[in-house]
Scaffold this motif. Structure first.
Motif, PDB file in Angstrom:
ATOM      1  N   ASP A 133       0.811  -1.219   0.000  1.00 36.49           N
ATOM      2  CA  ASP A 133       0.000   0.000   0.000  1.00 36.49           C
ATOM      3  C   ASP A 133       0.842   1.266   0.000  1.00 36.49           C
ATOM      4  N   ILE A 134       2.021   1.183   0.620  1.00 42.10           N
ATOM      5  CA  ILE A 134       2.889   2.356   0.747  1.00 42.10           C
ATOM      6  C   ILE A 134       4.289   1.970   0.291  1.00 42.10           C
ATOM      7  N   ILE A 135       4.839   2.743  -0.634  1.00 37.64           N
ATOM      8  CA  ILE A 135       6.157   2.469  -1.203  1.00 37.64           C
ATOM      9  C   ILE A 135       7.132   3.523  -0.688  1.00 37.64           C
ATOM     10  N   LEU A 136       8.170   3.085   0.029  1.00 44.90           N
ATOM     11  CA  LEU A 136       9.222   3.976   0.516  1.00 44.90           C
ATOM     12  C   LEU A 136      10.379   3.890  -0.470  1.00 44.90           C
ATOM     13  N   THR A 137      10.708   4.989  -1.120  1.00 41.93           N
ATOM     14  CA  THR A 137      11.619   4.891  -2.249  1.00 41.93           C
ATOM     15  C   THR A 137      12.427   6.170  -2.409  1.00 41.93           C
ATOM     16  N   ASN A 138      13.139   6.271  -3.523  1.00 40.60           N
ATOM     17  CA  ASN A 138      13.881   7.481  -3.870  1.00 40.60           C
ATOM     18  C   ASN A 138      13.606   7.811  -5.333  1.00 40.60           C
ATOM     19  N   PRO A 139      13.864   9.034  -5.769  1.00 36.88           N
ATOM     20  CA  PRO A 139      13.502   9.413  -7.142  1.00 36.88           C
ATOM     21  C   PRO A 139      14.247   8.634  -8.212  1.00 36.88           C
ATOM     22  N   ASP A 140      15.487   8.219  -7.938  1.00 35.30           N
ATOM     23  CA  ASP A 140      16.255   7.456  -8.924  1.00 35.30           C
ATOM     24  C   ASP A 140      15.541   6.147  -9.265  1.00 35.30           C
ATOM     25  N   MET A 141      15.033   5.473  -8.227  1.00 33.35           N
ATOM     26  CA  MET A 141      14.376   4.177  -8.412  1.00 33.35           C
ATOM     27  C   MET A 141      13.077   4.332  -9.203  1.00 33.35           C
ATOM     28  N   VAL A 142      12.304   5.344  -8.860  1.00 39.24           N
ATOM     29  CA  VAL A 142      11.033   5.568  -9.553  1.00 39.24           C
ATOM     30  C   VAL A 142      11.288   5.960 -11.006  1.00 39.24           C
ATOM     31  N   ASP A 143      12.277   6.821 -11.219  1.00 33.76           N
ATOM     32  CA  ASP A 143      12.629   7.219 -12.586  1.00 33.76           C
ATOM     33  C   ASP A 143      12.955   5.997 -13.440  1.00 33.76           C
ATOM     34  N   TYR A 144      13.793   5.115 -12.926  1.00 39.35           N
ATOM     35  CA  TYR A 144      14.219   3.939 -13.698  1.00 39.35           C
ATOM     36  C   TYR A 144      13.038   3.021 -14.014  1.00 39.35           C
ATOM     37  N   HIS A 145      12.253   2.675 -12.997  1.00 31.85           N
ATOM     38  CA  HIS A 145      11.187   1.688 -13.212  1.00 31.85           C
ATOM     39  C   HIS A 145       9.990   2.280 -13.954  1.00 31.85           C
ATOM     40  N   LEU A 146       9.751   3.555 -13.802  1.00 37.95           N
ATOM     41  CA  LEU A 146       8.670   4.172 -14.571  1.00 37.95           C
ATOM     42  C   LEU A 146       8.993   4.110 -16.064  1.00 37.95           C
ATOM     43  N   ARG A 147      10.246   4.271 -16.395  1.00 37.37           N
ATOM     44  CA  ARG A 147      10.666   4.254 -17.801  1.00 37.37           C
ATOM     45  C   ARG A 147      10.809   2.834 -18.346  1.00 37.37           C
ATOM     46  N   ASN A 148      11.219   1.887 -17.506  1.00 35.66           N
ATOM     47  CA  ASN A 148      11.632   0.574 -18.014  1.00 35.66           C
ATOM     48  C   ASN A 148      10.754  -0.604 -17.607  1.00 35.66           C
ATOM     49  N   THR A 149       9.843  -0.418 -16.651  1.00 38.28           N
ATOM     50  CA  THR A 149       9.095  -1.559 -16.118  1.00 38.28           C
ATOM     51  C   THR A 149       7.593  -1.342 -16.265  1.00 38.28           C
ATOM     52  N   PRO A 150       6.949  -1.993 -17.236  1.00 38.63           N
ATOM     53  CA  PRO A 150       5.501  -1.816 -17.435  1.00 38.63           C
ATOM     54  C   PRO A 150       4.685  -2.126 -16.186  1.00 38.63           C
ATOM     55  N   ALA A 151       5.089  -3.143 -15.407  1.00 39.02           N
ATOM     56  CA  ALA A 151       4.341  -3.488 -14.194  1.00 39.02           C
ATOM     57  C   ALA A 151       4.338  -2.325 -13.208  1.00 39.02           C
ATOM     58  N   PHE A 152       5.441  -1.601 -13.138  1.00 41.78           N
ATOM     59  CA  PHE A 152       5.506  -0.457 -12.225  1.00 41.78           C
ATOM     60  C   PHE A 152       4.584   0.660 -12.704  1.00 41.78           C
ATOM     61  N   ARG A 153       4.505   0.861 -14.011  1.00 44.46           N
ATOM     62  CA  ARG A 153       3.604   1.888 -14.536  1.00 44.46           C
ATOM     63  C   ARG A 153       2.152   1.556 -14.189  1.00 44.46           C
ATOM     64  N   ARG A 154       1.813   0.269 -14.200  1.00 42.26           N
ATOM     65  CA  ARG A 154       0.444  -0.117 -13.825  1.00 42.26           C
ATOM     66  C   ARG A 154       0.172   0.219 -12.361  1.00 42.26           C
ATOM     67  N   ILE A 155       1.168   0.010 -11.506  1.00 35.95           N
ATOM     68  CA  ILE A 155       1.016   0.339 -10.085  1.00 35.95           C
ATOM     69  C   ILE A 155       0.814   1.840  -9.906  1.00 35.95           C
ATOM     70  N   CYS A 156       1.532   2.628 -10.703  1.00 35.60           N
ATOM     71  CA  CYS A 156       1.459   4.086 -10.572  1.00 35.60           C
ATOM     72  C   CYS A 156       0.078   4.631 -10.920  1.00 35.60           C
ATOM     73  N   ARG A 157      -0.719   3.873 -11.657  1.00 43.04           N
ATOM     74  CA  ARG A 157      -2.086   4.309 -11.966  1.00 43.04           C
ATOM     75  C   ARG A 157      -2.960   4.360 -10.713  1.00 43.04           C
ATOM     76  N   GLU A 158      -2.516   3.694  -9.641  1.00 37.21           N
ATOM     77  CA  GLU A 158      -3.298   3.656  -8.400  1.00 37.21           C
ATOM     78  C   GLU A 158      -2.829   4.684  -7.373  1.00 37.21           C
ATOM     79  N   LEU A 159      -1.842   5.496  -7.712  1.00 34.99           N
ATOM     80  CA  LEU A 159      -1.315   6.470  -6.752  1.00 34.99           C
ATOM     81  C   LEU A 159      -2.375   7.508  -6.385  1.00 34.99           C
ATOM     82  N   SER A 160      -2.492   7.773  -5.079  1.00 33.37           N
ATOM     83  CA  SER A 160      -3.395   8.831  -4.621  1.00 33.37           C
ATOM     84  C   SER A 160      -2.686   9.831  -3.709  1.00 33.37           C
TER      85      SER A 160
END
Length: 766
Positions: A180-207
């Motif tokens: 439910d809650i992702i503790l992360t850093n901008p480098d990690m989000v940048d990489y997976h948002l660009r390269n990992t389709p599964a992560f982009r699907r998760i980001c559709r649920e961000l509130s």
């Protein structure tokens, strides 16, 4: 001849100890007057002048607000953690965030900013949607992990740390949507948002997104963060909470960074007694050595403002038998963690750090913080590392005699508490925009209506280069775009020069600063070892160094700087007619000076066999200063404008928060003065100064008129700059003061910026 001798002891004034005795006596009297403490005596029993001593007492140290305004499950969650009351700022932030507002929270370290945004974040997660907390470093995420996980599990939610150190189970939990809650850093989000389709699907649920330590997102990191949040917003709608302990312009900065309105919630508190001391010294390194030696049995953090000062301080302390260690970015993770652990366990009691330890990583008890000059808000963040359990703590601010802003605070110490620590960002850094637009295309085709004017222009350039293609009104990536994206670094932009010793890689320095630090013959200190550069190859981005024996020499480059304006972006009329612009800068290093590290006495000049040249694009501003009243001095006009350029850049330490080392300047004898960001693409520092030019001229006037040097050219306390590429020649303090006075009275000239759209033959003074 009488003026050469002391009237009291008859000795030559330069050898006289009467003044030193009187300074020492005044220091001791100040200690007794303000509040005598035996353990402080060594700090006052010195020949350096103690300019200010304040005892800052605790205030509003206890929480006062009941939890009854919260839903019962949230109140119960806090009580399980031992929190029965809140500070007023925590309550207000929670209410605003639970109303759905975007909020920026400012409060001192150790007063619960995390709870202020975490409780509303948990509430949103309980009602569907996912939350993401951005920490600037993995170390800080690890430090906060247990707390967030405790709150989440108490409510039946799952929090997961998602970074480069996460294990397989943690990564699977995030990418499968089982957290439910992702503790992360901008480098990690940048990489997976660009390269990992599964992560982009998760980001559709961000509130909900939380950004901790907001003040760290300045410069290039801030430019990238601006576009990262913009990329996330293409997949979901979410609210944002930000937290910082230092920013004076927190709401303004958050709004610039994230392009939306924010509510500012602030709290002012102090838990323990803080002894704040200003020490004015001719030598930063000698002063730090004396302070640390006197308090060597206490736990001490020494903060430097640059890699160079931190490395030099640590080298000097170790030479004098003090067991110190370095903490800075760029060191291997295991080295930093070992330093943190040893300091926490008490195996070492002195750490010399860049701003990396300003962040809330738990390093245990700290008694004393010694710091180079930074704005008051940032200093409070630094001394917040000490006295966290309510014990008495000491903060020492080092004012350097050879620094104009330090001299300003020596004469007006109370002004220190009025100056601000400001965040800054250049959203239109073209180098950042290029990679971020490529990322957007990879993640989801970009329609033209999504882009502002500057982004559309960059996208068209990418299209012309075959990096993106347009189909059916949207831009798509090519194979070339995918390849380019693999070289992207979220923390920096542009190239870096790798440093080799005996064929082994030992570190790197980013361009353009590498040109000034790794020219042939330069001396650098790296991880406690002194080296000299023997070769710099900018085509291969490689520098070869050899180890040096014991010595106190340092080197300063001699160089020319040549500007060319690419495009004007903004123009102002007050206090001068000035233009903010995209600009091309050419550095040409042609020699260097060797100096003594302690007294900066010049030892030798050296000229390079072949100049080192480097050109980069950045941001900056230009204005034409009024001419000073005529006077009969050699190089009068050139020296006046050159001196004013130096002083204006030095004022940025008071106005922008210690940014003078990250800026450059150029003046010409005709009165045109450039100030620019010394980073590829621009950092936003010069824009912040551009917006505060009147204050810069006011401080410059005070520095120039109050300096007691009595010299026409000035001195290190007023007009000299150790960044000057022309060996501080020519300079004229009298003319510079006259110009500053004229500007403040409203005298101005029209700035003819168009002549700089081409490189012109003229004398430039960097």
């Amino acid at each position: 001849m009488d003026e050469l001798f002391c009237p009291q002891c008859g000795m030559l004034k330069r050898r006289c100890k009467c003044r030193k005795r009187s300074i020492r006596q005044r220091n001791l009297e100040l200690l007794k007057k303000v509040g005598y403490k035996e353990f402080l005596l060594p700090l006052f029993d010195t020949d350096d002048e103690i300019v200010l001593y304040k005892v800052l007492r605790p205030f509003r140290e206890k929480p006062t607000e009941e939890l009854d305004f919260l839903p019962s499950e949230l109140a119960s969650c806090l009580r399980k953690r031992g929190i029965g009351r809140l500070y007023p700022f925590q309550k207000e932030a929670m209410i605003r965030l639970m109303e759905g507002r975007d909020v920026v929270i400012t409060a001192p370290t150790g007063f619960g900013k995390t709870e202020a945004f975490a409780v509303p974040m948990l509430w949103r997660a309980l009602h569907g949607g996912k939350a993401m907390v951005f920490y600037p470093t993995k170390a800080l995420a690890r430090d906060q992990e247990e707390k967030i996980k405790f709150y989440a599990s108490s409510l039946g939610l799952r929090a997961v740390r998602f970074d480069g150190d996460s294990g397989r189970e943690e990564r699977r939990a995030v990418l499968s949507g089982k957290c439910d809650i992702i503790l992360t850093n901008p480098d990690m989000v940048d990489y997976h948002l660009r390269n990992t389709p599964a992560f982009r699907r998760i980001c559709r649920e961000l509130s909900f997104i939380a950004v901790d330590e907001l003040h760290t997102y300045t410069g290039v990191l801030g430019s990238n963060m601006h576009y990262l949040v913009k990329r996330l917003s293409r997949f979901a709608e979410f609210q944002i909470a930000c937290a910082s302990a230092t920013l004076s312009n927190a709401a303004e900065f958050a709004e610039e960074l994230f392009d939306r309105d924010f509510v500012l919630v602030s709290g002012e508190h102090r838990k323990g007694t803080l002894h704040l001391i200003f020490r004015y010294t001719p030598s930063l390194y000698s002063a730090v050595r004396e302070i640390v030696t006197a308090l060597r049995n206490r736990k001490i953090i020494v903060f430097g403002n640059s890699y160079k000062s931190v490395e030099t301080i640590n080298l000097i302390l170790r030479r004098h038998g003090l067991k110190s260690a370095i903490h800075k970015s760029g060191l291997p993770k295991e080295v930093r963690e070992e330093v943190e652990a040893k300091f926490k366990r008490g195996e070492i009691n002195i750490v010399v750090s860049t701003p990396t330890l300003e962040l809330g990583v738990d390093i245990g008890d700290v008694d004393v913080v010694v710091s180079e000059l930074v704005p008051y808000g940032q200093m409070i963040q630094r001394v917040g590392r000490a006295g966290r359990k309510g014990q008495e703590s000491v903060g020492v601010v080092i004012l350097r005699e050879d620094d104009s802003i330090s001299t300003y605070y020596r004469t007006k110490p109370e002004d220190y508490f009025k100056e601000e620590a400001n965040g800054y960002v250049e959203r239109h850094n073209e180098e950042v925009m290029k990679f971020q637009l490529i990322s957007m295309c990879i993640e989801k085709p970009v329609r033209l209506e999504e882009l502002d004017r500057q982004s559309a222009e960059i996208m068209q350039k990418l299209q012309a280069q075959g990096i993106v293609v347009e189909r059916e009104g949207a831009f798509h990536p090519t194979a070339k775009a995918i390849e380019l994206s693999r070289a992207f670094s979220f923390r920096g932009i542009g190239d870096a020069v790798k440093i080799y010793h005996d064929g082994k890689y030992i570190g790197e320095r980013a361009l353009p600063i590498a040109v000034k630090e790794l020219f042939p013959g330069s001396i650098l200190v790296h991880n406690g070892v002194r080296y000299r550069t023997v070769e710099l190859d900018l085509k291969r981005l490689r520098a070869e160094v050899v180890e040096l024996d014991y010595g106190n020499e340092i080197t300063d480059p001699l160089y020319m700087t040549i500007p060319r304006i690419i495009e004007v972006e903004e123009e102002i009329e007050e206090p001068v007619n000035a233009v903010y612009c995209s600009i091309e800068i050419n550095y040409l290093v042609h020699g260097y000076i060797e100096r003594d590290v302690f007294d900066r006495e010049r030892k030798a000049f050296h000229y390079l066999d072949e100049p080192v040249s480097y050109t980069f694009k950045t941001k900056g501003f230009l204005f034409s200063a009024p001419f000073p009243e005529p006077a009969d001095y050699e190089d009068y006009y050139a020296g006046s404008f050159h001196a004013l350029e130096h002083v204006i850049i030095e004022t940025t330490d008071a106005i922008t928060g210690g940014g003078s080392r990250e800026m450059g300047g150029i003046s010409v004898p005709e009165g045109d003065i450039f100030v620019y960001d010394a980073s590829v693409g621009g950092s936003g520092l010069s824009k912040l100064l551009f917006k505060r030019l009147r204050r810069a001229f006011e401080i410059s006037k005070t520095i120039l008129e109050s300096c007691d040097c009595g010299r026409v050219d000035g001195c290190p306390k007023c007009t000299y700059s150790y960044q000057c590429g022309n060996n501080n020649q020519p300079l004229n303090r009298i003319g510079a003061l006259n110009i500053a006075e004229k500007v403040i009275k409203g005298v101005k000239r029209k700035t003819d910026w168009r002549k700089y759209t081409d490189v012109i033959e003229i004398r430039y003074f960097p």
